[in-house]
Design a protein around this motif. Structure first.
Motif, PDB file in Angstrom:
ATOM      1  N   GLU A   1       6.180   9.081   6.303  1.00  0.00           N
ATOM      2  CA  GLU A   1       6.270  10.504   6.617  1.00  0.00           C
ATOM      3  C   GLU A   1       4.850  11.029   6.743  1.00  0.00           C
ATOM      4  O   GLU A   1       4.099  11.050   5.763  1.00  0.00           O
ATOM      5  N   LEU A   2       4.451  11.424   7.957  1.00  0.00           N
ATOM      6  CA  LEU A   2       3.112  11.918   8.235  1.00  0.00           C
ATOM      7  C   LEU A   2       3.182  13.385   8.649  1.00  0.00           C
ATOM      8  O   LEU A   2       4.276  13.955   8.788  1.00  0.00           O
ATOM      9  N   GLN A   3       2.028  13.986   8.866  1.00  0.00           N
ATOM     10  CA  GLN A   3       2.014  15.386   9.266  1.00  0.00           C
ATOM     11  C   GLN A   3       2.805  15.621  10.539  1.00  0.00           C
ATOM     12  O   GLN A   3       3.487  16.635  10.702  1.00  0.00           O
ATOM     13  N   GLU A   4       2.735  14.651  11.468  1.00  0.00           N
ATOM     14  CA  GLU A   4       3.401  14.809  12.764  1.00  0.00           C
ATOM     15  C   GLU A   4       4.889  14.467  12.718  1.00  0.00           C
ATOM     16  O   GLU A   4       5.606  14.686  13.691  1.00  0.00           O
ATOM     17  N   GLY A   5       5.360  13.898  11.604  1.00  0.00           N
ATOM     18  CA  GLY A   5       6.759  13.514  11.491  1.00  0.00           C
ATOM     19  C   GLY A   5       6.912  12.132  10.893  1.00  0.00           C
ATOM     20  O   GLY A   5       5.983  11.573  10.300  1.00  0.00           O
ATOM     21  N   CYS A   6       8.103  11.545  11.060  1.00  0.00           N
ATOM     22  CA  CYS A   6       8.399  10.225  10.495  1.00  0.00           C
ATOM     23  C   CYS A   6       8.111   9.148  11.542  1.00  0.00           C
ATOM     24  O   CYS A   6       8.555   9.248  12.689  1.00  0.00           O
ATOM     25  N   TYR A   7       7.356   8.109  11.134  1.00  0.00           N
ATOM     26  CA  TYR A   7       6.933   7.070  12.072  1.00  0.00           C
ATOM     27  C   TYR A   7       7.218   5.677  11.515  1.00  0.00           C
ATOM     28  O   TYR A   7       7.056   5.434  10.308  1.00  0.00           O
ATOM     29  N   LEU A   8       7.622   4.788  12.419  1.00  0.00           N
ATOM     30  CA  LEU A   8       7.679   3.362  12.116  1.00  0.00           C
ATOM     31  C   LEU A   8       6.322   2.774  12.470  1.00  0.00           C
ATOM     32  O   LEU A   8       5.897   2.825  13.630  1.00  0.00           O
ATOM     33  N   ILE A   9       5.629   2.229  11.483  1.00  0.00           N
ATOM     34  CA  ILE A   9       4.342   1.570  11.687  1.00  0.00           C
ATOM     35  C   ILE A   9       4.612   0.067  11.748  1.00  0.00           C
ATOM     36  O   ILE A   9       5.188  -0.506  10.825  1.00  0.00           O
ATOM     37  N   SER A  10       4.217  -0.561  12.841  1.00  0.00           N
ATOM     38  CA  SER A  10       4.476  -1.988  13.016  1.00  0.00           C
ATOM     39  C   SER A  10       3.291  -2.616  13.734  1.00  0.00           C
ATOM     40  O   SER A  10       3.201  -2.579  14.961  1.00  0.00           O
TER      41      SER A  10
ATOM     42  N   LEU B   1       0.843  -1.196   0.000  1.00  0.00           N
ATOM     43  CA  LEU B   1       0.000   0.000   0.000  1.00  0.00           C
ATOM     44  C   LEU B   1       0.878   1.244   0.000  1.00  0.00           C
ATOM     45  O   LEU B   1       1.810   1.356   0.813  1.00  0.00           O
ATOM     46  N   HIS B   2       0.574   2.179  -0.890  1.00  0.00           N
ATOM     47  CA  HIS B   2       1.256   3.479  -0.870  1.00  0.00           C
ATOM     48  C   HIS B   2       0.370   4.470  -0.132  1.00  0.00           C
ATOM     49  O   HIS B   2      -0.790   4.684  -0.504  1.00  0.00           O
ATOM     50  N   ILE B   3       0.897   5.053   0.933  1.00  0.00           N
ATOM     51  CA  ILE B   3       0.158   6.033   1.725  1.00  0.00           C
ATOM     52  C   ILE B   3       0.419   7.423   1.144  1.00  0.00           C
ATOM     53  O   ILE B   3       1.578   7.844   1.018  1.00  0.00           O
ATOM     54  N   LYS B   4      -0.633   8.102   0.782  1.00  0.00           N
ATOM     55  CA  LYS B   4      -0.505   9.407   0.139  1.00  0.00           C
ATOM     56  C   LYS B   4       0.018  10.461   1.112  1.00  0.00           C
ATOM     57  O   LYS B   4      -0.044  10.299   2.325  1.00  0.00           O
ATOM     58  N   GLU B   5       0.517  11.542   0.567  1.00  0.00           N
ATOM     59  CA  GLU B   5       1.157  12.579   1.375  1.00  0.00           C
ATOM     60  C   GLU B   5       0.163  13.306   2.274  1.00  0.00           C
ATOM     61  O   GLU B   5      -1.034  13.338   2.028  1.00  0.00           O
ATOM     62  N   ASN B   6       0.716  13.896   3.336  1.00  0.00           N
ATOM     63  CA  ASN B   6      -0.006  14.817   4.218  1.00  0.00           C
ATOM     64  C   ASN B   6      -1.106  14.131   5.030  1.00  0.00           C
ATOM     65  O   ASN B   6      -2.136  14.741   5.326  1.00  0.00           O
ATOM     66  N   GLN B   7      -0.878  12.875   5.434  1.00  0.00           N
ATOM     67  CA  GLN B   7      -1.849  12.168   6.275  1.00  0.00           C
ATOM     68  C   GLN B   7      -1.520  12.397   7.748  1.00  0.00           C
ATOM     69  O   GLN B   7      -0.363  12.574   8.127  1.00  0.00           O
ATOM     70  N   THR B   8      -2.533  12.356   8.597  1.00  0.00           N
ATOM     71  CA  THR B   8      -2.309  12.443  10.035  1.00  0.00           C
ATOM     72  C   THR B   8      -2.194  11.042  10.619  1.00  0.00           C
ATOM     73  O   THR B   8      -2.717  10.074  10.055  1.00  0.00           O
ATOM     74  N   LEU B   9      -1.527  10.949  11.755  1.00  0.00           N
ATOM     75  CA  LEU B   9      -1.374   9.653  12.421  1.00  0.00           C
ATOM     76  C   LEU B   9      -2.735   9.112  12.844  1.00  0.00           C
ATOM     77  O   LEU B   9      -2.996   7.910  12.743  1.00  0.00           O
ATOM     78  N   TYR B  10      -3.608   9.981  13.303  1.00  0.00           N
ATOM     79  CA  TYR B  10      -4.927   9.551  13.757  1.00  0.00           C
ATOM     80  C   TYR B  10      -5.741   8.938  12.618  1.00  0.00           C
ATOM     81  O   TYR B  10      -6.320   7.855  12.762  1.00  0.00           O
ATOM     82  N   THR B  11      -5.767   9.630  11.465  1.00  0.00           N
ATOM     83  CA  THR B  11      -6.529   9.120  10.325  1.00  0.00           C
ATOM     84  C   THR B  11      -5.948   7.811   9.818  1.00  0.00           C
ATOM     85  O   THR B  11      -6.680   6.883   9.466  1.00  0.00           O
ATOM     86  N   LEU B  12      -4.614   7.726   9.782  1.00  0.00           N
ATOM     87  CA  LEU B  12      -3.963   6.483   9.363  1.00  0.00           C
ATOM     88  C   LEU B  12      -4.372   5.338  10.272  1.00  0.00           C
ATOM     89  O   LEU B  12      -4.685   4.235   9.801  1.00  0.00           O
ATOM     90  N   GLN B  13      -4.371   5.567  11.576  1.00  0.00           N
ATOM     91  CA  GLN B  13      -4.741   4.518  12.520  1.00  0.00           C
ATOM     92  C   GLN B  13      -6.170   4.032  12.274  1.00  0.00           C
ATOM     93  O   GLN B  13      -6.424   2.816  12.244  1.00  0.00           O
ATOM     94  N   LYS B  14      -7.103   4.943  12.086  1.00  0.00           N
ATOM     95  CA  LYS B  14      -8.488   4.562  11.857  1.00  0.00           C
ATOM     96  C   LYS B  14      -8.630   3.771  10.556  1.00  0.00           C
ATOM     97  O   LYS B  14      -9.409   2.807  10.467  1.00  0.00           O
ATOM     98  N   PHE B  15      -7.880   4.158   9.551  1.00  0.00           N
ATOM     99  CA  PHE B  15      -7.884   3.442   8.270  1.00  0.00           C
ATOM    100  C   PHE B  15      -7.376   2.012   8.444  1.00  0.00           C
ATOM    101  O   PHE B  15      -8.029   1.041   8.023  1.00  0.00           O
ATOM    102  N   LEU B  16      -6.240   1.856   9.108  1.00  0.00           N
ATOM    103  CA  LEU B  16      -5.646   0.527   9.271  1.00  0.00           C
ATOM    104  C   LEU B  16      -6.486  -0.362  10.176  1.00  0.00           C
ATOM    105  O   LEU B  16      -6.580  -1.577   9.951  1.00  0.00           O
ATOM    106  N   GLU B  17      -7.102   0.212  11.176  1.00  0.00           N
ATOM    107  CA  GLU B  17      -7.884  -0.588  12.111  1.00  0.00           C
ATOM    108  C   GLU B  17      -9.100  -1.241  11.459  1.00  0.00           C
ATOM    109  O   GLU B  17      -9.666  -2.191  12.007  1.00  0.00           O
ATOM    110  N   MET B  18      -9.464  -0.784  10.276  1.00  0.00           N
ATOM    111  CA  MET B  18     -10.590  -1.397   9.578  1.00  0.00           C
ATOM    112  C   MET B  18     -10.243  -2.776   9.020  1.00  0.00           C
ATOM    113  O   MET B  18     -11.139  -3.583   8.763  1.00  0.00           O
ATOM    114  N   PHE B  19      -8.942  -3.067   8.825  1.00  0.00           N
ATOM    115  CA  PHE B  19      -8.592  -4.373   8.255  1.00  0.00           C
ATOM    116  C   PHE B  19      -7.460  -5.098   8.980  1.00  0.00           C
ATOM    117  O   PHE B  19      -7.073  -6.203   8.576  1.00  0.00           O
ATOM    118  N   LEU B  20      -6.922  -4.524  10.062  1.00  0.00           N
ATOM    119  CA  LEU B  20      -5.802  -5.167  10.761  1.00  0.00           C
ATOM    120  C   LEU B  20      -6.129  -6.577  11.222  1.00  0.00           C
ATOM    121  O   LEU B  20      -5.267  -7.467  11.174  1.00  0.00           O
TER     122      LEU B  20
END
Length: 304
Positions: A245-254, A215-234
């Motif tokens: 690279e998110l609005q809040e900075g660089c994050y390792l998603i694991s 999955l390619h995550i588009k630019e300028n996403q927030t960590l909160y929105t990303l979490q809600k998106f992923l939680e739909m299929f985790l």
């Protein structure tokens, strides 16, 4: 002789955290790490690079599969030329390592390596789910000389007891220990030589029951929105991992199973904003991803 340890464990078992603890057992010795990532980009390698020791990465496939075996042998031979005291190999969570002894026992190739054994990490919360759906989990246990049930703080005592029973049925001879945060005790290493895992044919192919999506995550996403998106299929995945690279900075998603996890990443960037999603037969992962993309149409796109 260089002492060689193999670290295995399915996706999310905590191998990288374990390695940071494990190398402390060899204080004052020269250590060479070989890190294997299934995806094209090495995430664990960038995290471990901060340890300041010699590190090689082999990406885009399992080192024990015929597709990457030549590269693994080449890297190991070069590592042995350096004559380190200890070589530690972290195998991909998707690897089937049952041919490791036959690889190392090839005549005239790795005679300066003393194989100390394989340590298999298990995620206490997810193990019973993946044991029944991912073939490589059984293979990793089959070759192990020690099994560590990790993250026991996230599972009930009943679940841990069921895990122990499952392992005993599979490998009654292997030492099994319970731990949290990838901790290991030196005395546990002394019992490794008592267990001897199974051997297998040298040439192997990939586990066809595994499924991978990028999955390619588009630019300028927030960590909160990303979490809600992923939680739909985790819940329909084994693992979701990448550096974004998110609005809040660089994050390792694991993320392992249904658990979302993000932490600030301070290493070198080189960020492609891609997430690797791994699942297996019987899991409706692709359908769940598409449903999440309908709810959040401006977050991601499936590359493959």
């Amino acid at each position: 002789m260089s002492r060689l340890y193999l670290i295995t464990g399915f996706l999310g078992a905590g191998k990288t955290t374990f390695l940071k603890n494990f190398i402390k057992e060899f204080s004052g010795e020269r250590i060479h790490l070989i890190v294997n990532e299934f995806g094209k980009e090495g995430v664990d390698g960038r995290i471990l690079d901060e340890l300041g020791m010699v590190l090689d990465e082999i990406n885009n496939g399992s080192i024990f599969c015929s597709c990457r075996l030549d590269k693994f042998e080449e890297v190991l031979e070069k590592a042995l030329v350096r004559q380190p005291d200890v070589i530690i190999i972290e195998a991909s969570g998707l690897s089937n390592p049952t041919n490791v002894r036959k690889i190392l026992d090839q005549e005239g190739k790795f005679e300066s390596a003393e194989y100390m054994g394989s340590i298999c990490l298990i995620d206490a919360k997810q193990f019973l789910k993946v044991y029944g759906t991912a073939v490589v989990v059984k293979k990793q246990i089959a070759v192990s000389d020690m099994v560590l049930i990790n993250k026991t703080d996230l599972a009930t005592p009943e679940t841990v007891a069921d895990i122990r029973k499952t392992i005993r049925n599979h490998r009654p001879d292997v030492p099994v220990y319970e731990t949290t945060f990838g901790r290991i005790k030196k005395e546990w290493l002394d019992r490794m030589s008592e267990a001897r895992g199974e051997d297998a044919d040298l040439m192997q192919s990939a586990d066809i029951t595994l499924r991978k999506y990028l999955l390619h995550i588009k630019e300028n996403q927030t960590l909160y929105t990303l979490q809600k998106f992923l939680e739909m299929f985790l819940i329909d995945t084994y693992r979701v991992k990448g550096i974004l690279e998110l609005q809040e900075g660089c994050y390792l998603i694991s993320c392992t199973g249904e658990m979302f996890h993000a932490e600030v990443f301070k290493g070198s960037l080189g960020v492609t904003n891609d997430l690797v999603v791994l699942s297996g037969n019987g899991l409706p992962t692709k359908r769940a991803i598409k449903k999440a993309m309908e709810w959040y149409p401006n977050i991601a796109e499936i590359i493959k």
